[in-house]
Design a protein around this motif. Sequence first.
Motif, PDB file in Angstrom:
ATOM      1  N   UNK A   1      25.088 -12.621  -2.458  1.00 56.55           N
ATOM      2  CA  UNK A   1      25.139 -11.183  -2.691  1.00 56.55           C
ATOM      3  C   UNK A   1      25.027 -10.382  -1.407  1.00 56.55           C
ATOM      4  N   UNK A   2      25.763  -9.292  -1.339  1.00 52.65           N
ATOM      5  CA  UNK A   2      25.525  -8.290  -0.293  1.00 52.65           C
ATOM      6  C   UNK A   2      24.293  -7.506  -0.725  1.00 52.65           C
ATOM      7  N   UNK A   3      23.308  -7.413   0.143  1.00 55.14           N
ATOM      8  CA  UNK A   3      22.051  -6.766  -0.233  1.00 55.14           C
ATOM      9  C   UNK A   3      21.616  -5.783   0.846  1.00 55.14           C
ATOM     10  N   UNK A   4      20.680  -4.904   0.492  1.00 56.20           N
ATOM     11  CA  UNK A   4      20.120  -3.957   1.451  1.00 56.20           C
ATOM     12  C   UNK A   4      18.612  -4.182   1.477  1.00 56.20           C
ATOM     13  N   UNK A   5      18.081  -4.255   2.688  1.00 57.79           N
ATOM     14  CA  UNK A   5      16.667  -4.543   2.852  1.00 57.79           C
ATOM     15  C   UNK A   5      16.036  -3.534   3.806  1.00 57.79           C
ATOM     16  N   UNK A   6      14.830  -3.073   3.500  1.00 54.77           N
ATOM     17  CA  UNK A   6      14.159  -2.163   4.435  1.00 54.77           C
ATOM     18  C   UNK A   6      13.567  -2.905   5.611  1.00 54.77           C
ATOM     19  N   UNK A   7      13.636  -2.261   6.786  1.00 55.00           N
ATOM     20  CA  UNK A   7      12.983  -2.804   7.967  1.00 55.00           C
ATOM     21  C   UNK A   7      11.652  -2.063   8.111  1.00 55.00           C
ATOM     22  N   UNK A   8      10.700  -2.420   7.238  1.00 57.62           N
ATOM     23  CA  UNK A   8       9.455  -1.673   7.152  1.00 57.62           C
ATOM     24  C   UNK A   8       9.396  -0.993   5.798  1.00 57.62           C
ATOM     25  N   UNK A   9       8.549  -0.003   5.630  1.00 53.57           N
ATOM     26  CA  UNK A   9       8.373   0.661   4.353  1.00 53.57           C
ATOM     27  C   UNK A   9       9.479   1.690   4.112  1.00 53.57           C
ATOM     28  N   UNK A  10      10.071   1.645   2.924  1.00 51.88           N
ATOM     29  CA  UNK A  10      11.076   2.638   2.545  1.00 51.88           C
ATOM     30  C   UNK A  10      10.410   3.604   1.580  1.00 51.88           C
ATOM     31  N   UNK A  11       9.734   4.603   2.116  1.00 48.38           N
ATOM     32  CA  UNK A  11       8.962   5.538   1.294  1.00 48.38           C
ATOM     33  C   UNK A  11       9.828   6.720   0.867  1.00 48.38           C
TER      34      UNK A  11
END
Length: 253
Positions: A42-52
Motif C-alpha cells: 500500500x501507498x501510505x502516509x506517516x507522520x514524522x513526529x506528532x500530527x496534532x
Amino acid sequence: MAKSSQQQPESSRTRRYARRLPLVGTLAAGGVLLLAGPAFAHVSVQPDGAAAKGSFATVNFKVPNERDDASTVKLEVTLPTDHPLASVMPQPVPGWKVSISKAKLPKPIEMEGEKITEAPSKITWTAEDKGVEPGQFQQFPLSVGQLPKDADQVVFKALQTYDDKQVVRWIEPTKEGAPEPENPAPVLKLTAAEADSHGAASDGKNEAKDAGNTAATDASGSDTTARVLGGIGIVVGIVGVGFGLFAGRRRSA
C-alpha cells in the motif's frame, strides 16, 4: 510375528506423513505470504513526529513497489478540499522532480491573520531516472499545515504510475468496522490539538521560564551552602582561639 506385521504398516504411514509435513508447511507459509503481500504494497502516509490537530507537520508518503517486472516512475497525491492545506512544501528527493498544482477555494480560509483564497490541490513527483525499482520503496517528505482542527484524520488520494503505463489508484475509503479495501487511500491520523498553534514558541518560553527557575533555585542553594560553611568556619576559629589560650595558660603554670 503377527504383531510385527501390524506395526510395519504403521511405521510406513508415519514416515510418509513425516515426508509430507515440510511440503504442507511450505504451502501454508506461501499462502500466508500471498495473503499478506498486498498489505505491504500500500501507498501510505506517516507522520514524522506528532500530527496534532491545527498544527504544522512533516509527513512522508511511503511508496513500495509491489511489482517485480516494472518500476514506479510517478506519484500523484491529491490534497483534501474539505480541509484545505494552505501551506505545502515538498522536501527535495534525489532523482525526482516535483510540481505543485493549486486550485481556488470555494470558501476563503484564514491562516496567520491572512485570508487564503487558493491552496495546493495536487503534488506530483516524477522520476528523472529509474524510479522505484522492484523490491524497493521510496519516501516523499512533505511539510503541511495547518492540519484541520475539527477532524480526526486527513484522507489523501494517490495514483502510482509504472514505467509500463499501468496506474494503481489508491483512492478507496476505509470504513470503520469493514474489511480493508483492495486499494485504500492513504490516511493521516490526527491527535488532540495543542494548547497553542505555535507549540514550539510556547515550549521555548516555558523552557526559558523553567531554566530561570532552576537558576534561581541553584543560586539560592549555593547561597545557603555558603552561609553554612561560613558559620562552620567561625565556630572552628573560635574553638581554635580558645584552645590556644588554654594551652598558653598551662605552659605559664
